[in-house]
Design a protein around this motif. Structure first.
Motif, PDB file in Angstrom:
ATOM      1  N   ASP A   5       0.838  -1.208   0.000  1.00 59.23           N
ATOM      2  CA  ASP A   5       0.000   0.000   0.000  1.00 59.23           C
ATOM      3  C   ASP A   5       0.871   1.256   0.000  1.00 59.23           C
ATOM      4  OD1 ASP A   5      -2.374  -1.499   0.087  1.00 59.23           O
ATOM      5  OD2 ASP A   5      -2.192  -1.748   2.253  1.00 59.23           O
ATOM      6  N   ILE A   6       1.948   1.212   0.791  1.00 64.33           N
ATOM      7  CA  ILE A   6       2.882   2.353   0.831  1.00 64.33           C
ATOM      8  C   ILE A   6       3.562   2.485  -0.532  1.00 64.33           C
ATOM      9  CG2 ILE A   6       4.928   3.326   1.948  1.00 64.33           C
ATOM     10  CD1 ILE A   6       4.182   1.755   4.466  1.00 64.33           C
ATOM     11  N   ARG A   8       2.477   1.464  -3.490  1.00 63.58           N
ATOM     12  CA  ARG A   8       1.541   1.942  -4.520  1.00 63.58           C
ATOM     13  C   ARG A   8       1.357   3.455  -4.415  1.00 63.58           C
ATOM     14  NH1 ARG A   8      -4.104  -0.944  -4.459  1.00 63.58           N
ATOM     15  NH2 ARG A   8      -4.211   0.147  -2.496  1.00 63.58           N
ATOM     16  N   LYS A   9       1.240   3.918  -3.185  1.00 68.79           N
ATOM     17  CA  LYS A   9       1.093   5.368  -2.976  1.00 68.79           C
ATOM     18  C   LYS A   9       2.336   6.109  -3.451  1.00 68.79           C
ATOM     19  CE  LYS A   9       2.475   6.912   0.755  1.00 68.79           C
ATOM     20  NZ  LYS A   9       3.797   7.388   1.205  1.00 68.79           N
ATOM     21  N   LYS A  12       2.535   6.227  -7.190  1.00 69.97           N
ATOM     22  CA  LYS A  12       1.557   7.181  -7.741  1.00 69.97           C
ATOM     23  C   LYS A  12       2.085   8.606  -7.619  1.00 69.97           C
ATOM     24  CE  LYS A  12      -2.845   4.980  -7.781  1.00 69.97           C
ATOM     25  NZ  LYS A  12      -4.114   4.740  -7.145  1.00 69.97           N
ATOM     26  N   ILE A  13       2.726   8.865  -6.488  1.00 71.27           N
ATOM     27  CA  ILE A  13       3.262  10.221  -6.282  1.00 71.27           C
ATOM     28  C   ILE A  13       4.342  10.523  -7.314  1.00 71.27           C
ATOM     29  CG2 ILE A  13       4.638  11.660  -4.708  1.00 71.27           C
ATOM     30  CD1 ILE A  13       3.059  10.340  -2.398  1.00 71.27           C
ATOM     31  N   SER A  16       2.927  11.023 -10.719  1.00 69.50           N
ATOM     32  CA  SER A  16       2.161  12.263 -10.900  1.00 69.50           C
ATOM     33  C   SER A  16       3.083  13.479 -10.950  1.00 69.50           C
ATOM     34  CB  SER A  16       1.146  12.429  -9.765  1.00 69.50           C
ATOM     35  OG  SER A  16       1.826  12.627  -8.535  1.00 69.50           O
ATOM     36  N   GLU A 277       8.036  13.109   3.905  1.00 69.63           N
ATOM     37  CA  GLU A 277       6.897  12.544   4.638  1.00 69.63           C
ATOM     38  C   GLU A 277       6.825  13.177   6.038  1.00 69.63           C
ATOM     39  OE1 GLU A 277       4.595  10.174   3.885  1.00 69.63           O
ATOM     40  OE2 GLU A 277       5.419   8.795   2.405  1.00 69.63           O
TER      41      GLU A 277
END
Lengths: 451, 311
Positions: A5-6, A8-9, A12-13, A16, A277
């Protein structure tokens, strides 16, 4: 909370972030294309510019004493002897035996001060020479044939022409060095041809000054024959690649050089993300939710891993389809790539941990703006290493891209995976060390969590 | 059993006593307010309750169990809305919610359902597909809250959730807080906006310089200043002579200049106006207006600390 999950995030960042994507994926494509075209001459057709000294091994296939006997026998044989009276014949034999071909080749030619700046040589037997080239201790092996002394003597002292086949065996690891060796030997062939021409003019002039007419009644034919075969006479140089390996061209070299350099930027990008982060409070928010720190750091590691893989995939695909670059055995390329990426992601994680600990981006900036450039230089991403000074060549083992570049080039040349085991072991080792340091830093950082 | 109990909690940063042995309790289903100026120690306190910062002393008990010894039970049931927008600006609203749902272990259809419900609560359903860097400040704040609601926490900590937003978004957030509380969620709300805390909270602790200086319901806190009146006077000219004359009135407790007004506190509301007029008439100044303030938490804070909440 799963690492995926981390990951994938994080992916995506980065996907983008158009600016980062452009600089890390499009830039290597563009720069490798430009460099490949611009420097194609330096790879395929000779060398220009300043180079460091290359070492070559010279193999004497001939026996000195046997050659002297052969010269004596040859010059007194009926074919040659029939053209001269006794006095002339004994003078020719005497002159021939006085002629020191080895001195011409080793001392006058290879011992030339200008040439010594480019190449140094060592005389070896064939077996030792081949061992040296396999171990990449020499850039090329020059094999002087069995009748080298005899043939050269005949060529230089009589109107007759014997073919001298000098072999140059190049090491494909020394893309430029082996080309230099071939060029030098071609230079020797040209030089001896010039000497032969001069000698023939001398003989022609001597004849015109009253040499025995009977002895030289066919001299017109001989001169014609000499002129006729001049172009393909004297010393020939045959260039052979070691063990049939293919040398890389500029397109291949710079496709690899840019790939190995630009994947370092994936580490540079990743090195900022942990502190980002924290600055965005998302790190604290994850910690509050019970996410272990190691999972957050692992997400960064795998993000860099996958992004670097994506960079390599784009470069391999682009260079194969557009620049017609042959990367060699694809499975080997994938295996080597995985080790390289592991090392790069480990490096990025280590810098990310240090940046996080420092609480500012200075370290990540120094890595991006300075360390990557230095690694690119000492790793051969800008200029092929072999033309750089020896101490820089030795430093290349300190750079991931340098080791990666060597691994890819060997796969391109047709070597099997076994030949890059030392490289991929080094990459694996570096990756493990980087990760261990990152863990050490973050464990110490955990104390600050409670500050 | 008390839902959340804070005992002798202490945190020092070098020589600064950020939180100095504070005690309070939060009951299940209430909105508990922590009121105090910036730097009072509110954020450090909630960082310790959130298990992010380890205290130097004291303990925090969640349903009777120390969270210092075992933070997991609280972490699973805790939602925290940080003061900052703790989101990923280049991701869409939906992607942000999905990630924070993942963080709390939500996946698949349950996560989808919760995103649907939460986006309705925070009122940004139609903007979920947009990158949040294109959101207004108020929408970002609402999404910041939404990210803390996905796992249906029992305890929601909101740290200054309305800082820097427009009145419309602020009202929406305050209404959302009340609605969540009505559904049974326990909320700890920190703010330096007295009106918000007054509006939302059933019980309040006032913090200053790392200490809790008063606790209770709004009514109980106002009782502290029972009989004290605050009067704001506006003059055409404020001079030292004027202030000196006012201070001569013996039953005035405090005189200070706030903006262009002179604020006085007194516990004798009967004779004050007559005496002020007499004293002012001895100076060159004239009174432009008189404003008698209703007792509120601002007055309580001023009474207890001698300074305004927003100082």
């Amino acid at each position: 909370m799963r690492i995926i999950d981390i990951l994938r995030k994080d992916l995506k960042i980065i996907l983008s972030d158009k600016k980062s994507l452009a600089s890390m994926i499009l830039m290597p494509v563009i720069i490798s294309s430009i460099l490949s075209f611009a420097l194609s001459g330096s790879f395929g057709g000779g060398v220009s510019g300043n180079t460091s000294q290359f070492q070559i091994a010279i193999v004497k296939e001939y026996d000195d004493n046997e050659q002297v006997d052969k010269i004596h026998r040859g010059l007194t044989s009926s074919l040659i002897a029939g053209s001269f009276d006794d006095e002339q014949r004994s003078e020719i034999v005497e002159n021939a035996l006085d002629l020191d071909i080895e001195e011409i080749f080793f001392e006058q030619f290879l011992g030339n001060e200008e040439l010594k700046k480019v190449v140094s040589y060592r005389v070896e037997d064939r077996e030792s020479a081949m061992e040296l080239i396999r171990n990449r201790d020499v850039a090329a092996v020059v094999i002087l044939p069995e009748d080298f002394i005899y043939d050269m003597t005949i060529n230089l002292t009589t109107p007759f022409r014997n073919i001298v086949d000098i072999q140059v065996i190049g090491n494909t690891d020394y893309i430029i060095g082996s080309e230099v060796a071939e060029s030098i030997m071609s230079g020797f062939a040209d030089m001896t041809s010039s000497m032969i021409i001069g000698k023939n003019i001398f003989i022609e002039t001597a004849l015109s000054k009253g040499a025995n007419e009977n002895a030289f009644e066919d001299i017109d034919i001989i001169i014609d024959n000499i002129s006729g075969i001049m172009d393909n006479s004297g010393a020939n140089v045959d260039y052979i690649q070691l063990e049939g390996k293919t040398p890389v061209n500029s397109f291949q070299y710079y496709a690899v050089a840019m790939t190995t350099m630009f994947i370092l930027y994936a580490a540079g990008y990743g090195s900022r993300t942990l502190l980002e982060e924290k600055d965005n409070i998302t790190y604290q928010r994850m910690i509050i939710a019970g996410t272990p720190q190691w999972k957050i750091a692992s997400g960064k590691f795998f993000m860099m891993f996958i992004f670097a893989f994506l960079q390599i995939l784009v470069m391999v695909t682009y260079s194969s389809l557009v620049l017609n670059v042959n990367w060699g055995n694809l499975i080997n390329v994938v295996i080597v790539s995985l080790f390289i990426i592991f090392s790069v992601a480990g490096l990025g994680t280590m810098i990310a941990a240090a940046t996080f600990k420092a609480g500012n981006y200075k370290m990540a900036s120094v890595f991006d703006n300075l360390i990557i450039q230095i690694m690119a230089l000492i790793g051969g991403s800008f200029i092929p290493l072999e033309v750089l000074p020896r101490f820089i060549q030795n430093l290349s083992f300190l750079s991931i891209n340098g080791i990666a570049l060597k691994s890819y080039l060997r796969i391109m040349m047709g070597y099997d995976l076994g030949s890059v085991v030392s490289y991929i072991s080094a990459l694996l080792g570096l990756g493990i060390v980087f990760i261990a340091i990152a863990i050490f830093i973050l464990k110490r950082k955990e104390g600050l969590r409670h500050a | 059993m008390t839902f959340l109990k804070v005992r002798e909690l202490k945190k020092h940063f070098k020589d600064v006593k950020a939180v100095n042995e504070i005690n309070f309790e939060v009951k299940k289903g209430e909105i508990f307010g922590l009121l105090g100026p910036n730097g009072a120690g509110k954020s450090t306190t909630i960082s310790m309750i959130s298990t992010l910062v380890h205290p130097d002393g004291g303990d925090i008990f969640y349903k009777g169990e120390s969270i210092l010894k075992n933070p997991k039970p609280l972490q699973k049931k805790l939602g925290v809305v940080p003061q900052e927008i703790a989101l990923y600006p280049t991701l869409t609203g939906y992607e942000n919610l999905r990630f924070w749902g993942n963080v709390y272990g939500l996946n698949g259809s349950l996560l989808k359902q919760r995103i649907e419900e939460v986006s309705k609560i925070i009122g940004i359903k139609d903007r979920l597909k947009h990158q949040i860097e294109k959101y207004s400040g108020g929408m970002k704040r609402r999404l910041n809250i939404g990210a803390a609601l996905l796992h249906e926490p029992e305890l929601l900590i909101m740290d200054e959730p309305t800082v820097g937003i427009d009145p419309q978004s602020r009202n929406h957030i305050l209404d959302t807080v009340l609605e969540l509380n009505k559904k049974g969620m326990t909320i700890i709300y920190t703010s330096h906006y007295m009106e918000e805390v007054e509006y939302l909270c059933s019980r309040i602790s006032i913090m200053d310089q790392g200490q809790i200086i008063a606790s209770g319901s709004k009514g109980e806190l106002v009782e502290i200043i029972k009989g004290n009146k605050r009067i704001n006077l506006k003059f055409d000219n404020i001079s030292d002579t004027l202030l000196g004359k006012i201070k001569e009135i013996s039953y005035i407790n405090n005189v200070e200049i706030i903006s262009d007004e002179v604020a006085i506190t007194t516990n004798n509301g009967e004779a004050i106006f007559k005496d002020i007029i007499n004293k002012v008439s001895e100076t060159d100044s004239s009174i432009l207006s008189i404003d008698v303030k209703k007792p509120n938490l601002e007055e309580v804070f001023l009474h207890l600390t001698g300074k305004a909440l927003r100082d």
